[in-house]
Write a protein that holds these residues in place. Sequence first.
Motif, PDB file in Angstrom:
ATOM      1  N   PRO A  37      36.314  52.510 -39.884  1.00 35.10           N
ATOM      2  CA  PRO A  37      34.988  51.926 -39.673  1.00 35.10           C
ATOM      3  C   PRO A  37      34.924  51.144 -38.371  1.00 35.10           C
ATOM      4  O   PRO A  37      35.949  50.762 -37.797  1.00 35.10           O
ATOM      5  CB  PRO A  37      34.824  50.998 -40.887  1.00 35.10           C
ATOM      6  CG  PRO A  37      36.230  50.608 -41.233  1.00 35.10           C
ATOM      7  CD  PRO A  37      37.092  51.806 -40.913  1.00 35.10           C
ATOM      8  N   VAL A  38      33.720  50.899 -37.901  1.00 36.96           N
ATOM      9  CA  VAL A  38      33.493  50.144 -36.668  1.00 36.96           C
ATOM     10  C   VAL A  38      32.610  48.953 -37.003  1.00 36.96           C
ATOM     11  O   VAL A  38      31.572  49.090 -37.657  1.00 36.96           O
ATOM     12  CB  VAL A  38      32.819  51.016 -35.591  1.00 36.96           C
ATOM     13  CG1 VAL A  38      32.554  50.189 -34.332  1.00 36.96           C
ATOM     14  CG2 VAL A  38      33.688  52.223 -35.261  1.00 36.96           C
ATOM     15  N   LEU A  39      33.035  47.766 -36.571  1.00 35.68           N
ATOM     16  CA  LEU A  39      32.252  46.557 -36.818  1.00 35.68           C
ATOM     17  C   LEU A  39      30.943  46.611 -36.046  1.00 35.68           C
ATOM     18  O   LEU A  39      30.927  46.944 -34.856  1.00 35.68           O
ATOM     19  CB  LEU A  39      33.046  45.324 -36.387  1.00 35.68           C
ATOM     20  CG  LEU A  39      34.126  44.812 -37.339  1.00 35.68           C
ATOM     21  CD1 LEU A  39      34.900  43.678 -36.677  1.00 35.68           C
ATOM     22  CD2 LEU A  39      33.529  44.349 -38.652  1.00 35.68           C
ATOM     23  N   GLN A  40      29.864  46.277 -36.706  1.00 36.11           N
ATOM     24  CA  GLN A  40      28.550  46.217 -36.071  1.00 36.11           C
ATOM     25  C   GLN A  40      28.137  44.749 -35.974  1.00 36.11           C
ATOM     26  O   GLN A  40      27.285  44.272 -36.725  1.00 36.11           O
ATOM     27  CB  GLN A  40      27.533  47.027 -36.878  1.00 36.11           C
ATOM     28  CG  GLN A  40      27.901  48.488 -37.054  1.00 36.11           C
ATOM     29  CD  GLN A  40      27.865  49.257 -35.745  1.00 36.11           C
ATOM     30  OE1 GLN A  40      27.131  48.894 -34.832  1.00 36.11           O
ATOM     31  NE2 GLN A  40      28.660  50.310 -35.651  1.00 36.11           N
ATOM     32  N   VAL A  41      28.790  44.017 -35.085  1.00 38.59           N
ATOM     33  CA  VAL A  41      28.504  42.589 -34.928  1.00 38.59           C
ATOM     34  C   VAL A  41      28.261  42.289 -33.456  1.00 38.59           C
ATOM     35  O   VAL A  41      28.754  42.987 -32.563  1.00 38.59           O
ATOM     36  CB  VAL A  41      29.668  41.717 -35.459  1.00 38.59           C
ATOM     37  CG1 VAL A  41      29.841  41.895 -36.950  1.00 38.59           C
ATOM     38  CG2 VAL A  41      30.965  42.021 -34.729  1.00 38.59           C
ATOM     39  N   THR A  42      27.524  41.226 -33.211  1.00 37.67           N
ATOM     40  CA  THR A  42      27.271  40.762 -31.849  1.00 37.67           C
ATOM     41  C   THR A  42      28.388  39.818 -31.436  1.00 37.67           C
ATOM     42  O   THR A  42      28.656  38.841 -32.143  1.00 37.67           O
ATOM     43  CB  THR A  42      25.922  40.033 -31.768  1.00 37.67           C
ATOM     44  OG1 THR A  42      24.899  40.903 -32.268  1.00 37.67           O
ATOM     45  CG2 THR A  42      25.606  39.631 -30.336  1.00 37.67           C
ATOM     46  N   GLN A  95      38.271  43.967 -35.046  1.00 37.57           N
ATOM     47  CA  GLN A  95      38.299  45.429 -35.145  1.00 37.57           C
ATOM     48  C   GLN A  95      39.723  45.930 -35.383  1.00 37.57           C
ATOM     49  O   GLN A  95      39.948  46.854 -36.172  1.00 37.57           O
ATOM     50  CB  GLN A  95      37.730  46.045 -33.871  1.00 37.57           C
ATOM     51  CG  GLN A  95      37.638  47.564 -33.898  1.00 37.57           C
ATOM     52  CD  GLN A  95      36.696  48.074 -34.974  1.00 37.57           C
ATOM     53  OE1 GLN A  95      35.555  47.649 -35.058  1.00 37.57           O
ATOM     54  NE2 GLN A  95      37.180  48.977 -35.803  1.00 37.57           N
ATOM     55  N   ALA A  96      40.694  45.322 -34.720  1.00 36.07           N
ATOM     56  CA  ALA A  96      42.089  45.726 -34.912  1.00 36.07           C
ATOM     57  C   ALA A  96      42.561  45.442 -36.338  1.00 36.07           C
ATOM     58  O   ALA A  96      43.226  46.270 -36.968  1.00 36.07           O
ATOM     59  CB  ALA A  96      42.980  45.013 -33.889  1.00 36.07           C
ATOM     60  N   MET A  97      42.195  44.274 -36.872  1.00 34.29           N
ATOM     61  CA  MET A  97      42.600  43.934 -38.237  1.00 34.29           C
ATOM     62  C   MET A  97      41.863  44.802 -39.255  1.00 34.29           C
ATOM     63  O   MET A  97      42.406  45.158 -40.307  1.00 34.29           O
ATOM     64  CB  MET A  97      42.338  42.455 -38.506  1.00 34.29           C
ATOM     65  CG  MET A  97      43.063  41.500 -37.557  1.00 34.29           C
ATOM     66  SD  MET A  97      44.839  41.820 -37.452  1.00 34.29           S
ATOM     67  CE  MET A  97      45.387  41.504 -39.112  1.00 34.29           C
ATOM     68  N   LEU A  98      40.611  45.155 -38.935  1.00 31.21           N
ATOM     69  CA  LEU A  98      39.856  46.050 -39.812  1.00 31.21           C
ATOM     70  C   LEU A  98      40.525  47.414 -39.899  1.00 31.21           C
ATOM     71  O   LEU A  98      40.607  48.021 -40.977  1.00 31.21           O
ATOM     72  CB  LEU A  98      38.423  46.187 -39.300  1.00 31.21           C
ATOM     73  CG  LEU A  98      37.522  47.198 -40.031  1.00 31.21           C
ATOM     74  CD1 LEU A  98      37.326  46.801 -41.482  1.00 31.21           C
ATOM     75  CD2 LEU A  98      36.167  47.308 -39.328  1.00 31.21           C
ATOM     76  N   LYS A  99      41.018  47.905 -38.782  1.00 29.92           N
ATOM     77  CA  LYS A  99      41.727  49.188 -38.767  1.00 29.92           C
ATOM     78  C   LYS A  99      42.989  49.127 -39.645  1.00 29.92           C
ATOM     79  O   LYS A  99      43.315  50.072 -40.363  1.00 29.92           O
ATOM     80  CB  LYS A  99      42.099  49.541 -37.332  1.00 29.92           C
ATOM     81  CG  LYS A  99      42.940  50.811 -37.178  1.00 29.92           C
ATOM     82  CD  LYS A  99      42.195  52.047 -37.631  1.00 29.92           C
ATOM     83  CE  LYS A  99      42.879  53.331 -37.156  1.00 29.92           C
ATOM     84  NZ  LYS A  99      44.284  53.430 -37.611  1.00 29.92           N
ATOM     85  N   THR A 100      43.676  47.994 -39.621  1.00 32.09           N
ATOM     86  CA  THR A 100      44.862  47.815 -40.476  1.00 32.09           C
ATOM     87  C   THR A 100      44.482  47.869 -41.948  1.00 32.09           C
ATOM     88  O   THR A 100      45.154  48.527 -42.753  1.00 32.09           O
ATOM     89  CB  THR A 100      45.550  46.479 -40.151  1.00 32.09           C
ATOM     90  OG1 THR A 100      45.924  46.452 -38.777  1.00 32.09           O
ATOM     91  CG2 THR A 100      46.787  46.280 -41.018  1.00 32.09           C
ATOM     92  N   LEU A 101      43.411  47.173 -42.305  1.00 31.76           N
ATOM     93  CA  LEU A 101      42.939  47.210 -43.697  1.00 31.76           C
ATOM     94  C   LEU A 101      42.581  48.628 -44.112  1.00 31.76           C
ATOM     95  O   LEU A 101      42.917  49.080 -45.209  1.00 31.76           O
ATOM     96  CB  LEU A 101      41.718  46.299 -43.868  1.00 31.76           C
ATOM     97  CG  LEU A 101      41.941  44.826 -44.205  1.00 31.76           C
ATOM     98  CD1 LEU A 101      40.605  44.151 -44.420  1.00 31.76           C
ATOM     99  CD2 LEU A 101      42.823  44.665 -45.426  1.00 31.76           C
ATOM    100  N   TYR A 102      41.883  49.308 -43.238  1.00 30.22           N
ATOM    101  CA  TYR A 102      41.467  50.674 -43.535  1.00 30.22           C
ATOM    102  C   TYR A 102      42.674  51.570 -43.798  1.00 30.22           C
ATOM    103  O   TYR A 102      42.683  52.351 -44.758  1.00 30.22           O
ATOM    104  CB  TYR A 102      40.639  51.229 -42.373  1.00 30.22           C
ATOM    105  CG  TYR A 102      40.391  52.714 -42.456  1.00 30.22           C
ATOM    106  CD1 TYR A 102      39.435  53.236 -43.336  1.00 30.22           C
ATOM    107  CD2 TYR A 102      41.113  53.610 -41.669  1.00 30.22           C
ATOM    108  CE1 TYR A 102      39.215  54.600 -43.419  1.00 30.22           C
ATOM    109  CE2 TYR A 102      40.888  54.967 -41.740  1.00 30.22           C
ATOM    110  CZ  TYR A 102      39.941  55.456 -42.624  1.00 30.22           C
ATOM    111  OH  TYR A 102      39.733  56.809 -42.710  1.00 30.22           O
ATOM    112  N   ASP A 103      43.701  51.466 -42.986  1.00 32.59           N
ATOM    113  CA  ASP A 103      44.893  52.294 -43.177  1.00 32.59           C
ATOM    114  C   ASP A 103      45.538  52.037 -44.530  1.00 32.59           C
ATOM    115  O   ASP A 103      46.012  52.969 -45.196  1.00 32.59           O
ATOM    116  CB  ASP A 103      45.904  52.022 -42.055  1.00 32.59           C
ATOM    117  CG  ASP A 103      45.409  52.516 -40.697  1.00 32.59           C
ATOM    118  OD1 ASP A 103      44.523  53.384 -40.684  1.00 32.59           O
ATOM    119  OD2 ASP A 103      45.909  52.024 -39.668  1.00 32.59           O
ATOM    120  N   HIS A 104      45.564  50.783 -44.961  1.00 28.77           N
ATOM    121  CA  HIS A 104      46.153  50.456 -46.260  1.00 28.77           C
ATOM    122  C   HIS A 104      45.287  50.973 -47.408  1.00 28.77           C
ATOM    123  O   HIS A 104      45.815  51.422 -48.436  1.00 28.77           O
ATOM    124  CB  HIS A 104      46.355  48.947 -46.383  1.00 28.77           C
ATOM    125  CG  HIS A 104      47.540  48.428 -45.627  1.00 28.77           C
ATOM    126  ND1 HIS A 104      47.564  48.313 -44.256  1.00 28.77           N
ATOM    127  CD2 HIS A 104      48.761  48.004 -46.056  1.00 28.77           C
ATOM    128  CE1 HIS A 104      48.737  47.833 -43.862  1.00 28.77           C
ATOM    129  NE2 HIS A 104      49.490  47.638 -44.935  1.00 28.77           N
TER     130      HIS A 104
END
Length: 511
Positions: free
Chosen positions: A109-114, A126-135
């Motif tokens: 996923p891609v963060l949609q934030v300002t 975004q980097a930490m979100l990618k880690t969560l996604y992989d898990h």
Amino acid sequence: MFSSLQLFQTPCPDKACCTRPNCLFSHRPDLPPPPPLVTVANAPATTSSMSRTTSAVPSKRPAAPSPVRTPSGLTGEPPRKLQIIGPASGRKSVPAKSSTTPAPSAGPPVLQVTPATSRVAVPVRQAMLKTLYDHFVVLYNAILPTNPTLASEHALKQEEEIYQAASKQSYRNAMIQSAASLKKRAIPDSILHDSVGTTGEIAARVEARNSIKAFNLTAKHLTPHILSLEDMNKWNYVTLIPPGEGGSNPSLVGNTTTCERCKEPFMVKSDPDPDECLHHWGRPYTKKTAGDRFKVYSCCSRAVSEVEGCARGSHVFYESEPAILHARHAFSPLPSPSPSHNALDIVALDCEMIYTTGGMRVARVSVIDATGTEVFDEIVQMDEGVHILDFNTRFSGINQEIYAKATRPLSEIRKALNTIMNSETILIGHALENDLKTLRIIHHRCVDTAIMFPHPHGPPYRRALRDLARQHLGVKIQAGGSTVGHSSVEDSVATLDLVRWFFVNGQPKVL
């Protein structure tokens, strides 16, 4: 100066009053009048002619057409309309979604934030979100084929939960701990598994279940929901002992009847052929494909119009007429209250049934009290002269090995039930009339979850217990398959929890 050669054949504007010594214009009296100035009006061009009328006045070179700007920054596409979203205060215009907008696809996923509004740097998030996604992808490996966007959705929700709860300094550590906790979860085999969801969603489910389990259900709660005699008759409860001698004809061996599965007539035998009946064990339901509606079987997805079945078994039959059931085994009411024994005020019960030469008979009885504690669970031995045609394991959960544990017939089971229930006990069940019929019990204090949670189309339709449990309790029941089947203890617990959910959360809306 120029000599007066009269080369300009244009009359002098001053004519006779001209005082120029060497006038460049002509003073001849016989000059023709000058031609009028002709201009061309801007008439619309026609598609039949590409030629244009030439003007006497030279025109400028036409400008090159400018590219059309679109909201996406691309050219060659007309701008999309804007629609108003959000509440009246602070609402804004956004491009309307196109009908060809692709559905969410699987992937990180891609963060949609300002960036200006985020207290944590967006690249870090975004980097930490990618880690969560992989898990989440690893955790949901078994269920992603049927739910391809689940890992992406839950990773976004989990990141948002942590971002809202953590500070700028603790955000990174909180995300690392969250990713580590995903490794400790049990691998889910369905979307209803306890491991599916964000940390907040799982905690909310646990809290909801605890509140349901902690609810103290009393007879005072249930009394307004006890079925009236009118409702019991409408839903085919047996409210009176049928006429005739009970138990006078326990078996139908040697007689001809119609098979419930294949609808063919057959002779009832004590040793049936296990492959004589070709049938569908599933029920027909309406399916929509490309706008067309047609009925298919739930067992094999074949059209109902097809003749052949998908499974083989023995011929079986089912009886529902109260007088016939009474002839197979006698009906009787629960005993009146007595000071000699303490009957329970509330019980939830469920039965599992098998096909026999005496019709469909009870093979297992499970009873729990108002707290969910199991108080009775026993396999029932068939009456003398009654032989088993099919254990119906897919639904009953009974097989030859389990049935071998039976030691008491229905008459003895009834005596045991009479010690924990009496005529004042409130019985809870789902489609309870079926359980009371197979137990041959006459009782007038019944609470039926099939009626408490009505079907959207009304009677005689009823919602399945597994669907109600999935929707309101978030649990998956009756998932044993063809070799394990259903569990009457599991079903009775689910029925009791549905009633407690009803009082904790209020009456459900009919969809």
